[in-house]
Design a protein around this motif. Structure first.
Motif, PDB file in Angstrom:
ATOM      1  N   UNK A   1      -6.011   0.689   2.344  1.00  0.00           N
ATOM      2  CA  UNK A   1      -6.839   0.334   1.190  1.00  0.00           C
ATOM      3  C   UNK A   1      -6.131   0.748  -0.099  1.00  0.00           C
ATOM      4  N   UNK A   2      -6.580   0.225  -1.208  1.00  0.00           N
ATOM      5  CA  UNK A   2      -6.047   0.674  -2.486  1.00  0.00           C
ATOM      6  C   UNK A   2      -6.360   2.161  -2.675  1.00  0.00           C
ATOM      7  N   UNK A   3      -5.457   2.860  -3.352  1.00  0.00           N
ATOM      8  CA  UNK A   3      -5.654   4.270  -3.699  1.00  0.00           C
ATOM      9  C   UNK A   3      -5.871   5.132  -2.455  1.00  0.00           C
ATOM     10  N   UNK A   4      -5.075   4.901  -1.429  1.00  0.00           N
ATOM     11  CA  UNK A   4      -5.222   5.637  -0.177  1.00  0.00           C
ATOM     12  C   UNK A   4      -4.691   7.065  -0.320  1.00  0.00           C
ATOM     13  N   UNK A   5      -5.405   8.012   0.262  1.00  0.00           N
ATOM     14  CA  UNK A   5      -4.994   9.411   0.213  1.00  0.00           C
ATOM     15  C   UNK A   5      -5.435  10.132   1.478  1.00  0.00           C
ATOM     16  N   UNK A   6      -4.724  11.217   1.806  1.00  0.00           N
ATOM     17  CA  UNK A   6      -5.075  12.094   2.922  1.00  0.00           C
ATOM     18  C   UNK A   6      -4.970  13.538   2.462  1.00  0.00           C
ATOM     19  N   UNK A   7      -5.671  14.415   3.185  1.00  0.00           N
ATOM     20  CA  UNK A   7      -5.671  15.843   2.890  1.00  0.00           C
ATOM     21  C   UNK A   7      -5.109  16.579   4.102  1.00  0.00           C
ATOM     22  N   UNK A   8      -4.137  17.467   3.867  1.00  0.00           N
ATOM     23  CA  UNK A   8      -3.567  18.245   4.964  1.00  0.00           C
ATOM     24  C   UNK A   8      -3.484  19.722   4.588  1.00  0.00           C
TER      25      UNK A   8
ATOM     26  N   UNK B   1      -1.332  13.136 -10.084  1.00  0.00           N
ATOM     27  CA  UNK B   1      -1.333  12.193  -8.963  1.00  0.00           C
ATOM     28  C   UNK B   1      -0.762  10.839  -9.381  1.00  0.00           C
ATOM     29  N   UNK B   2      -1.111  10.403 -10.579  1.00  0.00           N
ATOM     30  CA  UNK B   2      -0.583   9.133 -11.087  1.00  0.00           C
ATOM     31  C   UNK B   2       0.928   9.217 -11.269  1.00  0.00           C
ATOM     32  N   UNK B   3       1.387  10.335 -11.809  1.00  0.00           N
ATOM     33  CA  UNK B   3       2.838  10.500 -11.982  1.00  0.00           C
ATOM     34  C   UNK B   3       3.560  10.443 -10.652  1.00  0.00           C
ATOM     35  N   UNK B   4       2.966  11.064  -9.627  1.00  0.00           N
ATOM     36  CA  UNK B   4       3.568  11.024  -8.300  1.00  0.00           C
ATOM     37  C   UNK B   4       3.645   9.591  -7.781  1.00  0.00           C
ATOM     38  N   UNK B   5       2.604   8.796  -8.026  1.00  0.00           N
ATOM     39  CA  UNK B   5       2.625   7.388  -7.640  1.00  0.00           C
ATOM     40  C   UNK B   5       3.654   6.605  -8.453  1.00  0.00           C
TER      41      UNK B   5
ATOM     42  N   UNK C   1     -11.576   9.028  -7.385  1.00  0.00           N
ATOM     43  CA  UNK C   1     -10.538   8.062  -7.747  1.00  0.00           C
ATOM     44  C   UNK C   1      -9.751   7.509  -6.577  1.00  0.00           C
ATOM     45  N   UNK C   2      -9.848   8.132  -5.402  1.00  0.00           N
ATOM     46  CA  UNK C   2      -9.030   7.714  -4.262  1.00  0.00           C
ATOM     47  C   UNK C   2      -9.896   7.457  -3.039  1.00  0.00           C
ATOM     48  N   UNK C   3      -9.382   6.645  -2.138  1.00  0.00           N
ATOM     49  CA  UNK C   3     -10.006   6.401  -0.840  1.00  0.00           C
ATOM     50  C   UNK C   3      -9.363   7.355   0.161  1.00  0.00           C
ATOM     51  N   UNK C   4     -10.096   8.400   0.543  1.00  0.00           N
ATOM     52  CA  UNK C   4      -9.552   9.445   1.406  1.00  0.00           C
ATOM     53  C   UNK C   4      -9.775   9.079   2.865  1.00  0.00           C
TER      54      UNK C   4
ATOM     55  N   UNK D   1       0.803  -1.217   0.000  1.00  0.00           N
ATOM     56  CA  UNK D   1       0.000   0.000   0.000  1.00  0.00           C
ATOM     57  C   UNK D   1       0.833   1.264   0.000  1.00  0.00           C
ATOM     58  N   UNK D   2       0.293   2.294  -0.623  1.00  0.00           N
ATOM     59  CA  UNK D   2       0.957   3.591  -0.701  1.00  0.00           C
ATOM     60  C   UNK D   2      -0.042   4.681  -0.345  1.00  0.00           C
ATOM     61  N   UNK D   3       0.488   5.706   0.274  1.00  0.00           N
ATOM     62  CA  UNK D   3      -0.369   6.777   0.786  1.00  0.00           C
ATOM     63  C   UNK D   3       0.007   8.097   0.140  1.00  0.00           C
ATOM     64  N   UNK D   4      -0.915   8.660  -0.623  1.00  0.00           N
ATOM     65  CA  UNK D   4      -0.737   9.991  -1.207  1.00  0.00           C
ATOM     66  C   UNK D   4      -1.254  11.024  -0.212  1.00  0.00           C
ATOM     67  N   UNK D   5      -0.369  11.880   0.276  1.00  0.00           N
ATOM     68  CA  UNK D   5      -0.751  12.920   1.239  1.00  0.00           C
ATOM     69  C   UNK D   5      -0.707  14.263   0.523  1.00  0.00           C
ATOM     70  N   UNK D   6      -1.867  14.892   0.389  1.00  0.00           N
ATOM     71  CA  UNK D   6      -1.957  16.181  -0.302  1.00  0.00           C
ATOM     72  C   UNK D   6      -1.769  17.316   0.692  1.00  0.00           C
ATOM     73  N   UNK D   7      -1.107  18.373   0.233  1.00  0.00           N
ATOM     74  CA  UNK D   7      -0.867  19.545   1.085  1.00  0.00           C
ATOM     75  C   UNK D   7      -1.484  20.791   0.467  1.00  0.00           C
ATOM     76  N   UNK D   8      -2.185  21.553   1.313  1.00  0.00           N
ATOM     77  CA  UNK D   8      -2.737  22.844   0.931  1.00  0.00           C
ATOM     78  C   UNK D   8      -2.373  23.873   2.007  1.00  0.00           C
ATOM     79  N   UNK D   9      -2.594  25.138   1.697  1.00  0.00           N
ATOM     80  CA  UNK D   9      -2.392  26.203   2.684  1.00  0.00           C
ATOM     81  C   UNK D   9      -3.682  27.016   2.814  1.00  0.00           C
TER      82      UNK D   9
END
Length: 326
Positions: free
Chosen positions: A73-80, A308-312, A54-57, A17-25
């Protein structure tokens, strides 16, 4: 949908599993011709729609626990979110709730209840000075033309880059000088209030520590680093009456904005995880005290998903030994 299919292949469930963590300000209520680096409400709404398609947040604390257990889970992501801007509460949070999403907000506690970050002093002063030219040559910062949104934006970027890594006291003196020359009345409502932080937590959002004064940790002595991190953690724990287990490094570039020793300070203070601004994807091989984050900024569904795909995909290179986690 092609993005979801590719994300599933590159971000499977379980041990790989891999976790995409998004960052905002900030999330601005309306588009700003000068602050083009900040997302507005309409674009943020679209981004959350695309992400959810597309992702499980997951909430970040749950995602960290499942990363450790290798049960993501597949396509795991978080928002920060970083810093603690008031529009996180007034603009971003209602959008998140409309989408049934949870985010983690990392708060620099010294700016709550009427404070203002040094970079925002520069941005506000230059944006609203009302002059066609801003002469800062007395401080060696040059003369800046301000006759269009483009030139104002460029002036802001040049000034911020010039003073970003100055010693904190010197930087404070410099931004006060800039504000005085600009002759602008500066706002005191850019950042969250303590009650807004409590309300966000009551609404199910997560709150993390982000130091007190948002310094470049790499420029501080070890005892100063520990104090900045611990004091922010303890303030939030007192405010929320619960343990604060997540941390975000100010600015967050490894070996530039913070050092390996600073990460060990975070580890020693008992945080469960800490996030950087190094681009990438978190997996079981990453140091929990130095998790990467990423922000796709594109304005269309396909481009947003493709980034996002490129980052993965780049994480695939990491696993093959061609790249390295922070």
């Amino acid at each position: 949908m092609i993005i979801k299919t590719l994300a599933h292949a590159l971000s499977p469930a379980g041990v790989r599993g891999r976790l995409s963590i998004l960052i905002f300000h900030r999330v601005l209520a309306h588009r700003d011709a000068i602050r083009t680096w900040d997302i507005d409400a309409n674009d943020f709404t679209r981004a959350m729609t695309w992400l959810k398609e597309s992702f499980n947040v997951l909430p970040l604390d749950q995602a960290i626990a499942r990363l450790i257990d290798r049960t993501l889970p597949a396509r795991a992501a978080c928002i920060t979110f970083d810093d603690g801007y008031a529009d996180n509460f007034t603009v971003a949070m209602p959008i998140l709730r409309d989408h049934g999403l949870t985010a983690t907000f990392f708060v620099a506690t010294g700016f709550l209840d009427g404070g203002r970050m040094w970079n925002d002093t520069v941005i506000e002063a230059v944006s609203h000075c009302g002059k066609s030219r801003l002469d800062l040559s007395e401080e060696g910062l040059g003369v800046h033309e301000l006759n269009s949104a483009v030139t104002v934006r460029q002036a802001i970027m040049n000034i911020l880059n010039e003073i970003k890594y100055r010693e904190p006291a010197e930087r404070r003196r410099t931004v006060d000088y800039i504000a005085a020359v600009a002759g602008v009345r500066l706002p005191n409502d850019l950042m969250l209030t303590s009650e807004q932080v409590r309300a966000m937590r009551r609404a199910g959002m997560l709150i993390g520590a982000h130091t007190v004064t948002h310094p470049i940790l790499a420029c501080l002595k070890p005892d100063e680093v520990r104090s900045e991190i611990l004091d922010s953690q303890q303030f939030l724990e007192s405010l929320l009456q619960e343990r604060v287990s997540l941390f975000a490094y100010p600015n967050g570039k490894p070996n530039i904005d913070y050092r390996a020793g600073d990460a060990e300070v975070v580890r020693g203070l008992g945080f469960d995880a800490a996030v950087t601004t190094a681009w990438g994807v978190a997996d079981s091989r990453c140091d929990l005290m130095q998790l990467p984050r990423f922000t796709p900024w594109d304005k269309t569904r396909l481009r947003f998903g493709a980034r996002l795909i490129r980052n993965l995909w780049q994480n695939e290179q990491l696993r093959s030994g061609q790249m390295a986690c922070p």
